[in-house]
Design a protein around this motif. Structure first.
Motif, PDB file in Angstrom:
ATOM      1  N   VAL A   3       0.858  -1.182   0.000  1.00 27.49           N
ATOM      2  CA  VAL A   3       0.000   0.000   0.000  1.00 27.49           C
ATOM      3  C   VAL A   3       0.892   1.229   0.000  1.00 27.49           C
ATOM      4  CG1 VAL A   3      -1.740   1.300   1.268  1.00 27.49           C
ATOM      5  CG2 VAL A   3      -1.857  -1.195   1.180  1.00 27.49           C
ATOM      6  N   ASP A   4       0.894   1.966  -1.100  1.00 21.88           N
ATOM      7  CA  ASP A   4       1.679   3.189  -1.198  1.00 21.88           C
ATOM      8  C   ASP A   4       0.729   4.395  -1.212  1.00 21.88           C
ATOM      9  OD1 ASP A   4       0.566   3.108  -3.741  1.00 21.88           O
ATOM     10  OD2 ASP A   4       2.463   2.724  -4.770  1.00 21.88           O
ATOM     11  N   ALA A   5       1.257   5.564  -1.459  1.00 22.63           N
ATOM     12  CA  ALA A   5       0.431   6.770  -1.444  1.00 22.63           C
ATOM     13  C   ALA A   5      -0.660   6.717  -2.509  1.00 22.63           C
ATOM     14  CB  ALA A   5       1.311   8.002  -1.640  1.00 22.63           C
ATOM     15  N   ALA A   6      -0.358   6.142  -3.664  1.00 24.27           N
ATOM     16  CA  ALA A   6      -1.340   6.066  -4.737  1.00 24.27           C
ATOM     17  C   ALA A   6      -2.522   5.189  -4.335  1.00 24.27           C
ATOM     18  CB  ALA A   6      -0.695   5.533  -6.013  1.00 24.27           C
ATOM     19  N   VAL A   7      -2.235   4.086  -3.682  1.00 25.57           N
ATOM     20  CA  VAL A   7      -3.310   3.204  -3.223  1.00 25.57           C
ATOM     21  C   VAL A   7      -4.144   3.901  -2.148  1.00 25.57           C
ATOM     22  CG1 VAL A   7      -3.827   1.045  -2.028  1.00 25.57           C
ATOM     23  CG2 VAL A   7      -2.085   1.092  -3.825  1.00 25.57           C
ATOM     24  N   PRO A  58       1.655   6.687   2.285  1.00 25.08           N
ATOM     25  CA  PRO A  58       0.279   6.404   2.699  1.00 25.08           C
ATOM     26  C   PRO A  58      -0.055   7.042   4.036  1.00 25.08           C
ATOM     27  CG  PRO A  58       1.656   4.425   2.828  1.00 25.08           C
ATOM     28  CD  PRO A  58       2.434   5.451   2.074  1.00 25.08           C
ATOM     29  N   GLY A  59       0.914   7.111   4.936  1.00 28.12           N
ATOM     30  CA  GLY A  59       0.680   7.753   6.215  1.00 28.12           C
ATOM     31  C   GLY A  59       0.371   9.233   6.059  1.00 28.12           C
ATOM     32  N   ASP A  60       1.111   9.909   5.184  1.00 29.39           N
ATOM     33  CA  ASP A  60       0.860  11.333   4.934  1.00 29.39           C
ATOM     34  C   ASP A  60      -0.544  11.554   4.365  1.00 29.39           C
ATOM     35  OD1 ASP A  60       3.282  12.242   5.851  1.00 29.39           O
ATOM     36  OD2 ASP A  60       4.216  12.338   3.872  1.00 29.39           O
ATOM     37  N   VAL A  61      -0.933  10.708   3.426  1.00 29.08           N
ATOM     38  CA  VAL A  61      -2.253  10.840   2.817  1.00 29.08           C
ATOM     39  C   VAL A  61      -3.345  10.706   3.880  1.00 29.08           C
ATOM     40  CG1 VAL A  61      -3.903   9.790   1.220  1.00 29.08           C
ATOM     41  CG2 VAL A  61      -1.506  10.023   0.545  1.00 29.08           C
ATOM     42  N   LEU A  62      -3.256   9.651   4.677  1.00 26.11           N
ATOM     43  CA  LEU A  62      -4.305   9.398   5.662  1.00 26.11           C
ATOM     44  C   LEU A  62      -4.284  10.422   6.792  1.00 26.11           C
ATOM     45  CD1 LEU A  62      -4.319   5.503   5.893  1.00 26.11           C
ATOM     46  CD2 LEU A  62      -5.512   7.021   4.305  1.00 26.11           C
ATOM     47  N   LYS A  63      -3.108  10.921   7.124  1.00 27.50           N
ATOM     48  CA  LYS A  63      -3.022  11.965   8.153  1.00 27.50           C
ATOM     49  C   LYS A  63      -3.743  13.223   7.695  1.00 27.50           C
ATOM     50  CE  LYS A  63       1.022  13.797   8.895  1.00 27.50           C
ATOM     51  NZ  LYS A  63       2.423  13.955   9.376  1.00 27.50           N
ATOM     52  N   GLY A  64      -3.561  13.589   6.439  1.00 24.74           N
ATOM     53  CA  GLY A  64      -4.243  14.758   5.907  1.00 24.74           C
ATOM     54  C   GLY A  64      -5.752  14.577   5.892  1.00 24.74           C
ATOM     55  N   VAL A  65      -6.200  13.365   5.552  1.00 25.36           N
ATOM     56  CA  VAL A  65      -7.628  13.072   5.566  1.00 25.36           C
ATOM     57  C   VAL A  65      -8.194  13.245   6.967  1.00 25.36           C
ATOM     58  CG1 VAL A  65      -9.366  11.266   5.240  1.00 25.36           C
ATOM     59  CG2 VAL A  65      -7.498  11.498   3.594  1.00 25.36           C
ATOM     60  N   GLY A  66      -7.489  12.689   7.946  1.00 24.70           N
ATOM     61  CA  GLY A  66      -7.953  12.781   9.321  1.00 24.70           C
ATOM     62  C   GLY A  66      -8.055  14.211   9.806  1.00 24.70           C
ATOM     63  N   ARG A  67      -7.032  14.984   9.530  1.00 18.93           N
ATOM     64  CA  ARG A  67      -7.037  16.385   9.963  1.00 18.93           C
ATOM     65  C   ARG A  67      -8.179  17.162   9.327  1.00 18.93           C
ATOM     66  NH1 ARG A  67      -0.583  17.918   9.498  1.00 18.93           N
ATOM     67  NH2 ARG A  67       0.063  17.082  11.522  1.00 18.93           N
ATOM     68  N   ALA A  91       0.120   4.744  12.821  1.00 23.44           N
ATOM     69  CA  ALA A  91       0.610   3.370  12.801  1.00 23.44           C
ATOM     70  C   ALA A  91       1.483   3.104  11.581  1.00 23.44           C
ATOM     71  CB  ALA A  91      -0.561   2.399  12.835  1.00 23.44           C
ATOM     72  N   LEU A  92       1.153   3.750  10.459  1.00 23.62           N
ATOM     73  CA  LEU A  92       1.938   3.548   9.236  1.00 23.62           C
ATOM     74  C   LEU A  92       3.281   4.260   9.300  1.00 23.62           C
ATOM     75  CD1 LEU A  92      -0.881   3.925   6.576  1.00 23.62           C
ATOM     76  CD2 LEU A  92       0.379   1.832   7.129  1.00 23.62           C
ATOM     77  N   GLY A  93       3.347   5.363  10.028  1.00 19.87           N
ATOM     78  CA  GLY A  93       4.595   6.108  10.127  1.00 19.87           C
ATOM     79  C   GLY A  93       5.033   6.677   8.788  1.00 19.87           C
ATOM     80  N   ASP A  94       6.321   6.647   8.540  1.00 21.29           N
ATOM     81  CA  ASP A  94       6.882   7.265   7.334  1.00 21.29           C
ATOM     82  C   ASP A  94       7.148   6.276   6.209  1.00 21.29           C
ATOM     83  OD1 ASP A  94       6.918   9.755   8.590  1.00 21.29           O
ATOM     84  OD2 ASP A  94       8.906   9.378   9.467  1.00 21.29           O
ATOM     85  N   THR A  95       6.692   5.042   6.355  1.00 26.42           N
ATOM     86  CA  THR A  95       6.981   4.037   5.335  1.00 26.42           C
ATOM     87  C   THR A  95       6.368   4.425   3.992  1.00 26.42           C
ATOM     88  OG1 THR A  95       6.846   1.679   4.791  1.00 26.42           O
ATOM     89  CG2 THR A  95       4.943   2.644   5.883  1.00 26.42           C
ATOM     90  N   GLU A  97       5.893   2.264   1.477  1.00 30.18           N
ATOM     91  CA  GLU A  97       5.046   1.158   1.047  1.00 30.18           C
ATOM     92  C   GLU A  97       4.769   0.265   2.250  1.00 30.18           C
ATOM     93  OE1 GLU A  97       6.816  -0.977  -2.170  1.00 30.18           O
ATOM     94  OE2 GLU A  97       6.083   0.442  -3.674  1.00 30.18           O
ATOM     95  N   ALA A  98       3.529   0.188   2.652  1.00 27.17           N
ATOM     96  CA  ALA A  98       3.154  -0.663   3.777  1.00 27.17           C
ATOM     97  C   ALA A  98       2.852  -2.068   3.278  1.00 27.17           C
ATOM     98  CB  ALA A  98       1.935  -0.088   4.481  1.00 27.17           C
ATOM     99  N   SER A  99       3.339  -3.054   3.995  1.00 30.70           N
ATOM    100  CA  SER A  99       3.000  -4.436   3.671  1.00 30.70           C
ATOM    101  C   SER A  99       1.536  -4.693   4.015  1.00 30.70           C
ATOM    102  CB  SER A  99       3.887  -5.400   4.458  1.00 30.70           C
ATOM    103  OG  SER A  99       3.577  -5.322   5.847  1.00 30.70           O
ATOM    104  N   ASP A 100       1.029  -5.820   3.569  1.00 29.94           N
ATOM    105  CA  ASP A 100      -0.356  -6.160   3.890  1.00 29.94           C
ATOM    106  C   ASP A 100      -0.572  -6.176   5.399  1.00 29.94           C
ATOM    107  OD1 ASP A 100      -0.566  -6.468   1.183  1.00 29.94           O
ATOM    108  OD2 ASP A 100      -0.846  -8.642   1.224  1.00 29.94           O
ATOM    109  N   ALA A 101       0.356  -6.794   6.121  1.00 26.68           N
ATOM    110  CA  ALA A 101       0.229  -6.890   7.572  1.00 26.68           C
ATOM    111  C   ALA A 101       0.321  -5.517   8.233  1.00 26.68           C
ATOM    112  CB  ALA A 101       1.306  -7.823   8.133  1.00 26.68           C
ATOM    113  N   GLU A 102       1.203  -4.666   7.728  1.00 26.86           N
ATOM    114  CA  GLU A 102       1.329  -3.314   8.284  1.00 26.86           C
ATOM    115  C   GLU A 102       0.062  -2.504   8.047  1.00 26.86           C
ATOM    116  OE1 GLU A 102       6.174  -2.613   7.891  1.00 26.86           O
ATOM    117  OE2 GLU A 102       4.844  -2.176   6.186  1.00 26.86           O
TER     118      GLU A 102
END
Length: 205
Positions: A3-7, A58-67, A91-95, A97-102
């Motif tokens: 899962v990357d920023a595009a996903v 992905p963390g940056d994208v979701l953080k912006g959504v939350g805010r 939880a995703l932090g600065d990665t 590309e998150a793995s499925d488990a992450e």
């Protein structure tokens, strides 16, 4: 699939589209046991999200959504969904590309954030009644890949939302109705089912 920023962006876009399409339905459900504003509030919030959708991870994208949701949406849906996205982002932090488990762990962190903020539990006739079975299904099917797991999660979330109909609400505005809340589908659980359906769409191979 990683899962990357595009996903992450694709997930948010798909959720926004589904919220817009279901706006009237969500409002009708909320008019029966709430303030009759869930559809309108969430649709307005997601429109604001799309105007600011950005991020390299992905963390940056979701953080912006939350805010954005926390700052623009009234009622309960803004703080609850905003917290879910924000805590998932943490939880995703600065990665990159998150793995499925992450990613599954991030969704669990989002669930935990909603549970803490709302003080609700599964069975209280809230969004958690869709989120909890979705997580269980997702985590149990990860060995088959995220696309298959997300499809299972979407189905479980929809089943969970439908299962709120015979429940008596114990949290939120609906709880004020007592036994009169029985027989109505919970709007928050319904929008959560849309969230997981959007995820399944975004990661479908």
């Amino acid at each position: 699939m990683p899962v990357d920023a595009a996903v992450a962006r694709a997930w948010v876009l798909a959720f926004a589209d589904r919220v817009t399409a279901a706006k009237a339905e969500l409002t009708a459900l909320d008019s029966a046991i709430g303030d009759a504003d869930h559809g309108a509030n969430l649709d307005r919030g997601m429109a604001a999200v799309l105007g600011k959708l950005a991020g390299d991870t992905p963390g940056d994208v979701l953080k912006g959504v939350g805010r954005t949701l926390i700052s623009t949406v009234g009622g309960a849906s803004g703080p609850l969904y905003g917290t879910a996205f924000r805590d998932a982002a943490k939880a995703l932090g600065d990665t990159a590309e998150a793995s499925d488990a992450e990613f599954a762990a991030a969704l669990r962190a989002g669930y935990d954030g909603v549970r803490r903020l709302g003080g609700a539990a599964e069975g209280d006739k809230t969004m958690l009644d869709a989120w909890a079975p979705a997580l269980t299904a997702l985590e149990g099917a990860l060995d088959g890949g995220l696309a298959a797991a997300a499809a299972r999660a979407a189905a479980a979330a929809e089943e969970g939302a439908a299962a709120t109909v015979p429940m008596q609400a114990r949290k939120g505005r609906a709880s004020y109705l007592g036994p009169r809340s029985v027989g109505h589908r919970d709007p928050g659980a319904t929008s959560t089912a849309l969230l997981f359906a959007a995820l399944a769409e975004a990661v479908r191979t």
